[in-house]
Motif scaffolding. Structure first.
Motif, mmCIF file in Angstrom:
data_model
loop_
_atom_site.group_PDB
_atom_site.id
_atom_site.type_symbol
_atom_site.label_atom_id
_atom_site.label_comp_id
_atom_site.label_asym_id
_atom_site.label_seq_id
_atom_site.Cartn_x
_atom_site.Cartn_y
_atom_site.Cartn_z
ATOM 1 N N HIS A 83 0.852 -1.184 0.000
ATOM 2 C CA HIS A 83 0.000 0.000 0.000
ATOM 3 C C HIS A 83 0.889 1.236 0.000
ATOM 4 O O HIS A 83 2.104 1.134 0.190
ATOM 5 C CB HIS A 83 -0.974 0.010 1.187
ATOM 6 C CG HIS A 83 -0.373 0.139 2.552
ATOM 7 N ND1 HIS A 83 -0.167 -0.937 3.385
ATOM 8 C CD2 HIS A 83 0.052 1.217 3.258
ATOM 9 C CE1 HIS A 83 0.351 -0.524 4.529
ATOM 10 N NE2 HIS A 83 0.496 0.796 4.480
ATOM 11 N N HIS A 133 -6.095 -2.020 3.609
ATOM 12 C CA HIS A 133 -5.984 -0.844 2.738
ATOM 13 C C HIS A 133 -4.865 -1.027 1.720
ATOM 14 O O HIS A 133 -3.887 -1.728 1.966
ATOM 15 C CB HIS A 133 -5.780 0.452 3.533
ATOM 16 C CG HIS A 133 -4.608 0.465 4.452
ATOM 17 N ND1 HIS A 133 -4.593 -0.181 5.650
ATOM 18 C CD2 HIS A 133 -3.393 1.057 4.342
ATOM 19 C CE1 HIS A 133 -3.434 0.010 6.250
ATOM 20 N NE2 HIS A 133 -2.673 0.744 5.470
ATOM 21 N N HIS A 157 4.392 7.296 2.501
ATOM 22 C CA HIS A 157 5.139 6.023 2.609
ATOM 23 C C HIS A 157 4.638 4.994 1.610
ATOM 24 O O HIS A 157 3.522 5.093 1.107
ATOM 25 C CB HIS A 157 5.067 5.437 4.022
ATOM 26 C CG HIS A 157 3.719 4.873 4.374
ATOM 27 N ND1 HIS A 157 2.642 5.659 4.706
ATOM 28 C CD2 HIS A 157 3.274 3.583 4.458
ATOM 29 C CE1 HIS A 157 1.607 4.904 4.983
ATOM 30 N NE2 HIS A 157 1.953 3.634 4.828
ATOM 31 N N ALA A 196 4.396 0.699 1.548
ATOM 32 C CA ALA A 196 4.480 -0.424 2.498
ATOM 33 C C ALA A 196 4.442 -1.759 1.763
ATOM 34 O O ALA A 196 3.703 -1.930 0.797
ATOM 35 C CB ALA A 196 3.318 -0.349 3.481
ATOM 36 N N TYR A 230 8.834 1.537 9.958
ATOM 37 C CA TYR A 230 9.012 2.460 8.834
ATOM 38 C C TYR A 230 10.431 3.013 8.861
ATOM 39 O O TYR A 230 10.895 3.484 9.904
ATOM 40 C CB TYR A 230 8.092 3.674 8.957
ATOM 41 C CG TYR A 230 6.593 3.463 8.962
ATOM 42 C CD1 TYR A 230 5.952 2.744 9.958
ATOM 43 C CD2 TYR A 230 5.797 4.063 7.993
ATOM 44 C CE1 TYR A 230 4.575 2.612 9.984
ATOM 45 C CE2 TYR A 230 4.411 3.936 8.006
ATOM 46 C CZ TYR A 230 3.809 3.206 9.008
ATOM 47 O OH TYR A 230 2.450 3.084 9.027
ATOM 48 N N GLU A 243 7.800 1.043 4.534
ATOM 49 C CA GLU A 243 7.249 0.323 5.695
ATOM 50 C C GLU A 243 7.238 -1.184 5.450
ATOM 51 O O GLU A 243 6.931 -1.624 4.342
ATOM 52 C CB GLU A 243 5.796 0.810 5.928
ATOM 53 C CG GLU A 243 5.057 0.086 7.057
ATOM 54 C CD GLU A 243 3.549 0.432 7.151
ATOM 55 O OE1 GLU A 243 3.018 1.157 6.283
ATOM 56 O OE2 GLU A 243 2.919 -0.048 8.104
#
Ligand SMILES: CC(C)c1ccc(C(=O)O)c(O)c1O
Ligand SMILES: [Fe+2]
Length: 304
Positions: free
Chosen positions: A145, A189, A205, A207, A246, A256
């Motif tokens: 994400h 998400h 960020h 991830a 992170y 992340e």
């Protein structure tokens, strides 16, 4: 306008970086991705699994978020998505055969969403690699994400829910953050618009989901070994329930690792929750994000 196409996953994120050698070292030796080769303009492709790439880093004079690219379930979904965005008046444009080939995509189109002006690319088929990854540092789970700091989270949220096929999994009271899943992808998400105090929109960020707690513990030790700054963690998000860490890369892009994110069924999913934004409710392990370097987070290329 009702959405009639189905997402498979966030395909890849494209970033401009200042020193591609340094960034490559971070992506491979710290973060654990494989560099799979180069494309036009010195771009480097990195993978975490069997898809050709999950991230593209291109050398440039200044760092920036360039675009995200989304994988749909079928070629028919891709055609439906193209017509959908045409119907919205967003003027989607098919990539030429040369550019699709450079990106290892069968067919793809791009369009600009009208709230922030970010570029979205859609495709259904990316080259599948059968050769095993060489990098043994981490077992990636496959999910990804990303998050952007935007001037108006609620506006972005509403546009994406009404027009782009996203569903709200959770949001922070006051709508300073929302966590959106790309239906019917089960991950809590795949995209997060965040309304943190910032003079300009920035990339917050990217991830990557990992398979086990050892992956996160080892990342923490590699961060120490390579003198990499931690932005947030180790902690646990009250929203997705995932354990997180992170790190800042050389351009202050934040990367992340996330483990154990809530999964949503296609039918009968729970309702979105309105989450407390009090500091004591932001992390289940009381991790506190670094705010000192916030102003260094790279901007977003906005086409509008
Ligand atoms: C700190 C950011 C905005 C954030 C918040 C919550 C989750 C989660 O529930 O997993 C994230 O992944 C985040 O990046
Ligand atoms: Fe995240």
């Amino acid at each position: 306008m009702a959405v009639n196409f189905r997402y498979r996953r966030l395909g890849y994120v494209a970033l401009n970086v200042i020193d591609v050698e340094k960034s490559t070292k971070f992506a491979t030796d710290v973060f654990g991705l494989d560099c799979v080769g180069e494309g036009p303009n010195g771009a480097r492709f990195f993978r975490s699994g069997t898809s050709h790439h999950d991230i593209i880093l291109t050398p440039a004079a200044s760092p920036a978020f360039v675009r995200s690219s989304w994988e749909l379930e079928t070629e028919e979904d891709l055609d439906r998505a193209f017509r959908h965005y045409q119907g919205l008046g967003l003027n989607p444009v098919w990539l030429g055969a040369g550019e699709s080939a450079d990106l290892k995509l069968e067919r793809a189109f791009r369009m600009i969403e009208p709230v922030l002006g970010t570029t979205w690319e859609y495709y259904a088929r990316m080259t599948y690699l059968t050769s095993p990854r060489q990098n043994r540092l981490t077992k990636f789970q496959g999910g990804k994400h990303y998050g952007l700091v935007v001037p108006d989270c609620k506006k972005m949220n509403d546009y994406m829910v009404e027009n782009m096929g996203f569903l709200v999994s959770d949001y922070m009271e006051g709508w300073f953050a929302s966590l959106l899943r790309a239906f019917p992808n089960p991950n809590h998400h795949s995209f997060a618009p965040l309304q943190f105090p910032s003079p300009k929109p920035v990339f917050h960020h990217v991830a990557f989901m990992v398979d086990e707690i050892d992956d996160i513990g080892k990342l923490l030790n590699r961060a120490k070994q390579f003198d990499v700054k931690i932005q947030f963690g180790i902690g646990r998000h009250p929203t997705s329930g995932s354990i997180h860490l992170y790190l800042y890369d050389p351009d202050y892009f934040v990367w992340e690792y996330t483990l154990g994110m809530e999964q949503f069924p296609e039918a009968g999913a729970r309702e979105p929750r309105r989450m407390s934004s009090l500091p004591e409710n932001l992390d289940l392990w009381q991790a506190v994000p670094d705010r000192e370097h916030f102003s260094k987070m790279p901007p977003i290329i906005q086409a509008l």
